[in-house]
Design a protein around this motif. Sequence first.
Motif, short mmCIF file in Angstrom:
data_model
loop_
_atom_site.label_atom_id
_atom_site.label_comp_id
_atom_site.label_asym_id
_atom_site.label_seq_id
_atom_site.Cartn_x
_atom_site.Cartn_y
_atom_site.Cartn_z
N ASP A 16 7.74 9.29 12.31
CA ASP A 16 8.49 9.62 11.10
C ASP A 16 7.73 10.70 10.35
OD1 ASP A 16 10.01 9.77 8.83
OD2 ASP A 16 9.76 7.69 8.24
N PRO A 17 7.91 11.97 10.73
CA PRO A 17 7.12 13.02 10.10
C PRO A 17 7.42 13.23 8.61
CG PRO A 17 8.69 13.95 11.66
CD PRO A 17 8.78 12.46 11.78
N LYS A 18 8.57 12.79 8.16
CA LYS A 18 8.90 12.95 6.74
C LYS A 18 8.06 11.99 5.88
CE LYS A 18 12.53 12.39 3.36
NZ LYS A 18 13.75 11.68 3.08
N ALA A 37 2.99 -1.13 17.68
CA ALA A 37 4.32 -1.73 17.85
C ALA A 37 5.41 -0.80 17.33
CB ALA A 37 4.38 -3.08 17.15
N LEU A 38 5.16 -0.15 16.19
CA LEU A 38 6.14 0.80 15.66
C LEU A 38 6.34 1.98 16.60
CD1 LEU A 38 5.57 1.15 11.83
CD2 LEU A 38 7.66 0.51 13.00
N SER A 39 5.25 2.50 17.12
CA SER A 39 5.34 3.63 18.04
C SER A 39 6.10 3.27 19.31
CB SER A 39 3.95 4.14 18.39
OG SER A 39 3.30 4.62 17.25
N GLN A 40 5.90 2.04 19.80
CA GLN A 40 6.53 1.62 21.04
C GLN A 40 7.98 1.17 20.84
OE1 GLN A 40 4.52 -1.58 23.03
NE2 GLN A 40 5.83 -1.47 24.83
N TYR A 41 8.24 0.34 19.83
CA TYR A 41 9.56 -0.25 19.66
C TYR A 41 10.44 0.49 18.65
CZ TYR A 41 8.17 -4.45 22.21
OH TYR A 41 7.77 -5.33 23.18
N GLY A 42 9.90 1.44 17.91
CA GLY A 42 10.65 2.09 16.84
C GLY A 42 11.91 2.77 17.29
N ILE A 88 9.54 2.73 3.34
CA ILE A 88 10.29 3.98 3.19
C ILE A 88 11.43 3.84 2.19
CG2 ILE A 88 9.66 4.82 5.47
CD1 ILE A 88 12.53 4.16 6.37
N HIS A 89 11.83 2.63 1.88
CA HIS A 89 12.92 2.42 0.92
C HIS A 89 12.45 1.88 -0.42
CE1 HIS A 89 15.35 2.47 4.70
NE2 HIS A 89 15.97 3.35 3.96
N ARG A 90 11.16 1.98 -0.71
CA ARG A 90 10.67 1.49 -2.00
C ARG A 90 11.10 2.45 -3.10
NH1 ARG A 90 4.40 2.10 -0.46
NH2 ARG A 90 4.53 4.26 0.17
N PRO A 91 11.29 1.92 -4.30
CA PRO A 91 11.74 2.80 -5.39
C PRO A 91 10.64 3.78 -5.80
CG PRO A 91 11.31 0.58 -6.21
CD PRO A 91 11.17 0.53 -4.72
N LYS A 92 11.08 4.93 -6.25
CA LYS A 92 10.13 5.93 -6.71
C LYS A 92 9.61 5.52 -8.08
CE LYS A 92 10.93 8.62 -3.25
NZ LYS A 92 10.20 8.34 -2.08
N LEU A 93 8.32 5.67 -8.28
CA LEU A 93 7.71 5.30 -9.54
C LEU A 93 7.91 6.40 -10.57
CD1 LEU A 93 4.37 3.81 -8.23
CD2 LEU A 93 6.43 2.61 -8.90
N GLY A 94 8.03 6.00 -11.82
CA GLY A 94 8.18 6.97 -12.90
C GLY A 94 6.83 7.54 -13.30
N ASN A 95 6.88 8.56 -14.06
CA ASN A 95 5.69 9.22 -14.54
C ASN A 95 5.37 8.71 -15.93
OD1 ASN A 95 3.69 11.00 -15.26
ND2 ASN A 95 4.80 12.83 -14.59
N ILE A 96 4.13 8.39 -16.21
CA ILE A 96 3.80 7.86 -17.53
C ILE A 96 3.87 8.94 -18.61
CG2 ILE A 96 2.36 6.03 -16.62
CD1 ILE A 96 -0.08 7.69 -17.44
#
Length: 122
Positions: A16-18, A37-42, A88-96
């Motif tokens: 997942d280069p992105k 495992a990710l590399s093999q089964y992804g 990869i689907h975690r919410p983006k954090l805000g800036n303080i």
Amino acid sequence: MAKLSRESLFQRVFSDPKNYPYGFSRSGDFSISESRALSQYGCLIAALIDGQIEPECDEDNSLLASAKGEKDPSTVAEKAWYKYDKRIHRPKLGNIYGSRPSPQSDDDDMSEDSEVVIELDD
């Protein structure tokens, strides 16, 4: 285009280069066994989720059910995919410090509608 098969997907290395431009093993998010495992089964799991291939055996059905959230992950590959999906689907954090103001020209600072009041002390 060649027809995808389970064996051909095992020959491919999933990346997942992105989200992980330096690879899963160098990210610090995954253990060595999880990155392997990710590399093999992804590729297989991604193809099952996208509907590019149909599950052929019980292992495929288990991988698909775990990836869709229908069952808890039990194998290393299922746990690694679950962790990858959450990362990869975690919410983006805000800036303080808040958001940056949009750049404006100096002419916009003093519009015709604005009223300037100057009070002088006597």
